[in-house]
Design a protein around this motif. Structure first.
Motif, short mmCIF file in Angstrom:
data_model
loop_
_atom_site.label_atom_id
_atom_site.label_comp_id
_atom_site.label_asym_id
_atom_site.label_seq_id
_atom_site.Cartn_x
_atom_site.Cartn_y
_atom_site.Cartn_z
N VAL A 106 -47.19 -86.32 24.12
CA VAL A 106 -47.35 -87.13 22.82
C VAL A 106 -46.35 -87.96 22.79
O VAL A 106 -45.18 -87.77 23.03
CB VAL A 106 -47.35 -86.14 21.59
CG1 VAL A 106 -47.68 -86.99 20.34
CG2 VAL A 106 -48.65 -85.07 21.95
N ILE A 107 -46.60 -89.32 22.65
CA ILE A 107 -45.66 -90.42 22.28
C ILE A 107 -45.51 -90.74 21.05
O ILE A 107 -46.68 -91.05 20.12
CB ILE A 107 -46.13 -91.77 23.12
CG1 ILE A 107 -46.13 -91.34 24.55
CG2 ILE A 107 -45.28 -92.79 22.86
CD1 ILE A 107 -46.29 -92.32 25.59
N ASP A 108 -44.41 -90.58 20.30
CA ASP A 108 -44.35 -90.80 18.85
C ASP A 108 -43.87 -92.17 18.53
O ASP A 108 -42.77 -92.75 19.28
CB ASP A 108 -43.24 -89.72 18.37
CG ASP A 108 -43.72 -88.29 18.60
OD1 ASP A 108 -44.79 -88.15 18.14
OD2 ASP A 108 -43.09 -87.56 19.34
N ASP A 109 -44.16 -92.75 17.67
CA ASP A 109 -43.67 -94.26 17.26
C ASP A 109 -42.33 -94.16 16.43
O ASP A 109 -42.12 -93.28 15.60
CB ASP A 109 -44.92 -94.69 16.18
CG ASP A 109 -44.64 -96.23 15.80
OD1 ASP A 109 -43.57 -96.77 16.51
OD2 ASP A 109 -45.10 -96.67 14.68
N LEU A 110 -41.52 -95.03 17.00
CA LEU A 110 -40.02 -94.82 16.49
C LEU A 110 -40.03 -96.37 15.34
O LEU A 110 -38.91 -96.64 14.84
CB LEU A 110 -38.98 -94.72 17.40
CG LEU A 110 -38.85 -93.46 18.21
CD1 LEU A 110 -37.91 -93.49 19.11
CD2 LEU A 110 -38.79 -92.31 17.44
N GLY A 111 -41.06 -96.76 15.36
CA GLY A 111 -40.84 -98.17 14.54
C GLY A 111 -40.81 -99.43 15.08
O GLY A 111 -41.21 -100.45 14.51
N TYR A 112 -40.48 -99.52 16.52
CA TYR A 112 -40.28 -100.72 17.18
C TYR A 112 -40.96 -100.68 18.38
O TYR A 112 -41.07 -99.69 19.10
CB TYR A 112 -38.79 -101.11 17.42
CG TYR A 112 -38.11 -101.25 16.09
CD1 TYR A 112 -38.12 -102.29 14.97
CD2 TYR A 112 -37.15 -100.04 15.79
CE1 TYR A 112 -37.39 -102.00 13.89
CE2 TYR A 112 -36.59 -100.05 14.52
CZ TYR A 112 -36.56 -101.13 13.65
OH TYR A 112 -36.03 -101.27 12.49
N SER A 113 -41.52 -101.72 18.95
CA SER A 113 -42.43 -101.80 20.21
C SER A 113 -41.76 -102.65 21.12
O SER A 113 -42.26 -102.71 22.27
CB SER A 113 -43.74 -102.36 19.80
OG SER A 113 -43.67 -103.65 19.35
N ASP A 114 -40.63 -103.26 21.00
CA ASP A 114 -39.81 -103.84 21.62
C ASP A 114 -38.09 -103.66 22.23
O ASP A 114 -37.59 -104.45 22.56
CB ASP A 114 -40.03 -105.60 21.23
CG ASP A 114 -39.22 -105.64 20.02
OD1 ASP A 114 -38.73 -104.59 19.40
OD2 ASP A 114 -38.86 -107.11 19.45
N ASP A 115 -37.81 -102.35 21.66
CA ASP A 115 -36.53 -101.98 21.88
C ASP A 115 -36.51 -101.17 23.16
O ASP A 115 -35.14 -101.06 23.47
CB ASP A 115 -35.92 -101.50 20.50
CG ASP A 115 -36.84 -100.12 20.18
OD1 ASP A 115 -37.67 -99.99 20.94
OD2 ASP A 115 -36.20 -99.48 19.33
N GLY A 116 -37.46 -100.75 23.72
CA GLY A 116 -37.25 -100.26 24.83
C GLY A 116 -36.99 -98.58 24.67
O GLY A 116 -36.57 -97.76 25.61
N ILE A 117 -37.14 -98.25 23.66
CA ILE A 117 -36.91 -96.86 23.14
C ILE A 117 -38.12 -95.96 22.60
O ILE A 117 -38.85 -96.61 21.93
CB ILE A 117 -35.84 -96.64 22.10
CG1 ILE A 117 -34.45 -97.29 22.48
CG2 ILE A 117 -35.51 -95.21 21.66
CD1 ILE A 117 -33.65 -97.23 21.37
N ILE A 118 -38.53 -94.92 23.44
CA ILE A 118 -39.51 -94.24 23.03
C ILE A 118 -39.40 -92.71 22.83
O ILE A 118 -38.32 -92.34 23.69
CB ILE A 118 -40.64 -94.45 24.10
CG1 ILE A 118 -40.32 -93.77 25.49
CG2 ILE A 118 -41.31 -95.88 24.22
CD1 ILE A 118 -41.71 -93.68 26.49
N HIS A 119 -39.81 -92.09 22.06
CA HIS A 119 -39.98 -90.61 22.10
C HIS A 119 -41.04 -90.11 22.58
O HIS A 119 -42.17 -90.43 22.34
CB HIS A 119 -39.82 -90.24 20.56
CG HIS A 119 -39.35 -88.72 20.53
ND1 HIS A 119 -40.38 -87.69 20.52
CD2 HIS A 119 -38.25 -87.93 20.40
CE1 HIS A 119 -39.91 -86.60 20.40
NE2 HIS A 119 -38.62 -86.72 20.35
N VAL A 120 -41.10 -89.14 23.54
CA VAL A 120 -42.19 -88.25 23.99
C VAL A 120 -41.80 -86.94 23.81
O VAL A 120 -40.64 -86.09 23.77
CB VAL A 120 -42.08 -88.47 25.68
CG1 VAL A 120 -43.14 -87.59 26.33
CG2 VAL A 120 -42.14 -89.81 25.80
#
Length: 655
Positions: free
Chosen positions: A553-567
């Motif tokens: 499950v990929i969780d949204d951290l608020g930004y789509s362009d910072d290269g940081i994702i939570h899985v």
């Protein structure tokens, strides 16, 4: 008009060829599963005739049962109805219906109870969960005692063949046990294929010997009537009550039917029990009873004396093989219980080796293996005979059966809405029966019954202490880590002061809401971050296995362009997390840029525990928690991380 022969098509129900072939293949598959169940599930239960009646009439028992016609009939009737009620009713008919996505055993019941959090009866569920954990703890005691008493009882058969070899019983038993534990690391896949056929030969042999004994005294079959059991209980309550402490040995291994349900299925286990195991056991017990009636001196070793003289040595060898199989079943069961307990947070992370590429459930846990081996050898040299060890055996069995019965009826009412009158009536009858056995075994407390209780209480203390300590450490760790969302916001605002380095970094973190300590340290102390960052949290779901399509499950951290994702990686409690394999499932379109997983760096945050001044736990539990932490498996190995690309950053927490 010309009559033409009808050629059956593929969908023609009358076509004999395809239907017969399909039916034969399906029947063969069912038979194979039943044979497999015979080899794995019924080893312990199937070898109980080796020592049950011998122990009941043991003259050295603290409360001996005199050998008389009336007592033999009464004991046999008690054995038959105990097996019928506990195995056939409690486990086969009832408990095996309470599965957790196909998996059985007391850990499955615990998981069902844990799911009730937030629902009605939460407090009762929590109390019963604790009781279930104690039942699981008792299983570790069973895993130590079963190999010792089973192999001892089989090797003791050489005393019947050659009395002068009595002094060799303990050394031979010890050698077999050592070899058994030494081969565990190789897995049971190859040996497992032999288990079923060996047990078929075993059940056939003990059934045939039983028939020969019954033929000499067919009147013994009258003991099938419950009137003999009831007459023995109410007419000679003192003798009958004390005999229950040994009669319960006839149902040792009943928990295996339930625990191994996930491997073979309820139907296959039921078929094997009804059509093979139960009849063979009844014939063996009644044949031994007939032998004892013919000559009371046969009580010294009724199982082997029932065998013709020419067949006793082969039977000793067959019994040794059967008891090794019985031991193997509880050893692998201990691996499974320990693995599940670790996944559910009741034990530290353990090093687990998968010994089969095709069978998920075949695992090897080194720490548990060597602990069991030392414990079993200690029991063998301390007790030196199956009769002495039998005093200790029954306590673990009866307590586990009673706990399973109690948990089952609570689940039946709370989850399935079974009518109150049915739950109360069924629970009253079965628990009264179970508690009779518990009470009888308590009379053996000073003679060895204390041993499984001590083992169970020790394991229970370790498991509950680890759960409590883990909760304390997790809370303190979450406080230090801080909010992940806030950290991502700060990182975005402080972009000029943080150097971006090329590549992908994977940070493992327990809580998806907090910042990995390693990531925070990297930014705050080194002032660097990778261009692509994956924060991975592993969640253990209260199910045995999670489908691959539901793994991440990929969780949204608020930004789509910072290269940081939570899985979030989701695994069942019977699975071992595979981090690289999990990340390979990621859809590149959702990762805010290409991930270089084949060159990614993995960051782990480790915690060093220290004794603190704050009274978080009692001193002895604090020391126990810290001591237990030393057996925690290496995180990189546990999660399947590449050693050459794994960075470990530490911190300390006081407990």
């Amino acid at each position: 008009m010309t009559n033409r022969q009808h050629s059956p098509g593929p969908d023609d129900a009358s076509a004999p060829g395809p239907v017969t072939t399909h039916g034969a293949g399906r029947d063969a598959a069912r038979l194979a599963v039943v044979v497999g169940a015979l080899g794995v599930v019924f080893g312990d239960l199937g070898t109980s005739p080796l020592y049950t009646l011998q122990t009941v009439f043991n003259p050295n028992d603290p409360h001996p049962v005199p050998v008389s016609t009336q007592n033999v009939y009464g004991v046999l009737s008690l054995v038959f109805w105990s097996v019928t009620i506990i195995v056939s009713v409690t486990y086969v008919l009832l408990a095996m219906r309470a599965d957790n996505d196909g998996e059985g055993g007391i850990m499955a019941l615990i998981t069902l109870l844990r799911r009730m959090n937030g629902q009605q009866g939460r407090r009762a569920a929590a109390v019963l969960t604790g009781l279930g954990i104690f039942g699981a703890a008792l299983f570790f005691g069973d895993s130590m005692i079963t190999p010792a008493i089973s192999v001892l009882s089989a090797v003791e058969g050489i005393k019947v063949v050659q009395p002068s070899l009595e002094s060799a019983v303990v050394p031979i038993t010890a050698v077999i046990i050592v070899l058994l534990f030494l081969v565990q690391r190789r897995g049971t896949a190859a040996v497992g294929r032999l288990f079923g056929p060996v047990m078929i030969v075993w059940f056939t042999a003990i059934g045939a010997c039983g028939v020969s004994g019954i033929a000499d005294h067919p009147g013994i079959l009258k003991a099938l009537s419950p009137t003999y059991a009831l007459g023995f209980l109410f007419g000679h309550f003192g003798t009958a009550f004390f005999s229950l402490a040994s009669v319960v040995l006839a149902v040792t291994g009943a928990e295996a039917l339930y625990a191994d349900m996930g491997h073979f299925g309820r139907r296959s286990i039921t078929r094997a029990w009804v059509f093979v195991v139960f009849p063979a056991l009844v014939l063996s017990y009644f044949g031994q009873g007939a032998l004892i009636l013919n000559d009371h001196h046969n009580v010294s070793s009724p199982f082997f004396l029932l065998v013709p003289g020419w067949g006793r040595l082969p039977m000793v060898l067959l019994a040794a093989a059967a008891t090794v199989i019985a031991s193997q079943a509880v050893i692998t069961g201990a691996y499974s219980v320990a693995s599940q307990a670790a996944q559910l947070g009741y034990l530290p992370r353990l090093r687990i080796a998968h010994t089969s590429e095709s069978t998920i459930g075949q695992i090897y846990v080194p720490w548990i293996n060597w602990l069991l081996m030392v414990s079993v050898l200690t029991l063998i040299f301390a007790f030196r005979s199956s009769a002495s060890l039998a005093f200790a055996y029954g306590m673990a069995v009866t307590a586990t059966i009673t706990i399973t019965t109690l948990l089952y009826f609570y689940v039946a009412r709370a989850r399935w809405g079974t009518p109150v009158w049915l739950v109360v009536g069924g629970a009253t009858v079965l628990l009264a029966f179970d508690l009779l056995f518990v009470g009888a075994n308590l009379t053996k407390l000073v003679h060895g019954a204390w041993l499984p209780l001590l083992i169970g209480l020790t394991a229970f203390a370790i498991m509950t202490t680890w759960q409590r300590g883990r909760h304390i450490v997790t809370a303190e760790r979450a406080r230090r880590e801080g909010s992940l969302r806030e950290f991502v916001d700060e990182l975005r605002n402080d972009r000029p002061s943080v150097l971006h380095v090329p590549g992908t970094a994977v940070f493992l973190n327990r809580d998806k809401r907090t910042t990995p300590l390693a990531m925070r340290a990297n930014v705050e102390h080194n002032h660097v971050r990778h261009e692509q960052i994956v924060i991975l949290s592993i969640e253990t779901e209260p199910v045995p296995r999670v489908p691959v399509e539901e793994r991440i499950v990929i969780d949204d951290l608020g930004y789509s362009d910072d290269g940081i994702i939570h899985v979030t990686g989701r695994f069942g409690y019977m699975e071992t997390p595979d981090v690289p394999g999990t990340l390979a499932l990621l859809d590149p379109a959702r990762t805010e840029g290409p991930l270089q997983l084949d060159q990614a760096s993995y960051f782990l945050s480790t915690i060093e525990l220290r004794r603190g001044k704050a009274p978080t736990m009692t001193p002895w539990r604090t020391r126990l928690f810290i001591a237990t932490s030393y057996i925690t498996a290496d995180a990189a190995e546990h999660f399947g991380l590449p050693r050459d690309r794994t960075v470990i950053m530490g911190a300390h927490i006081e407990v």
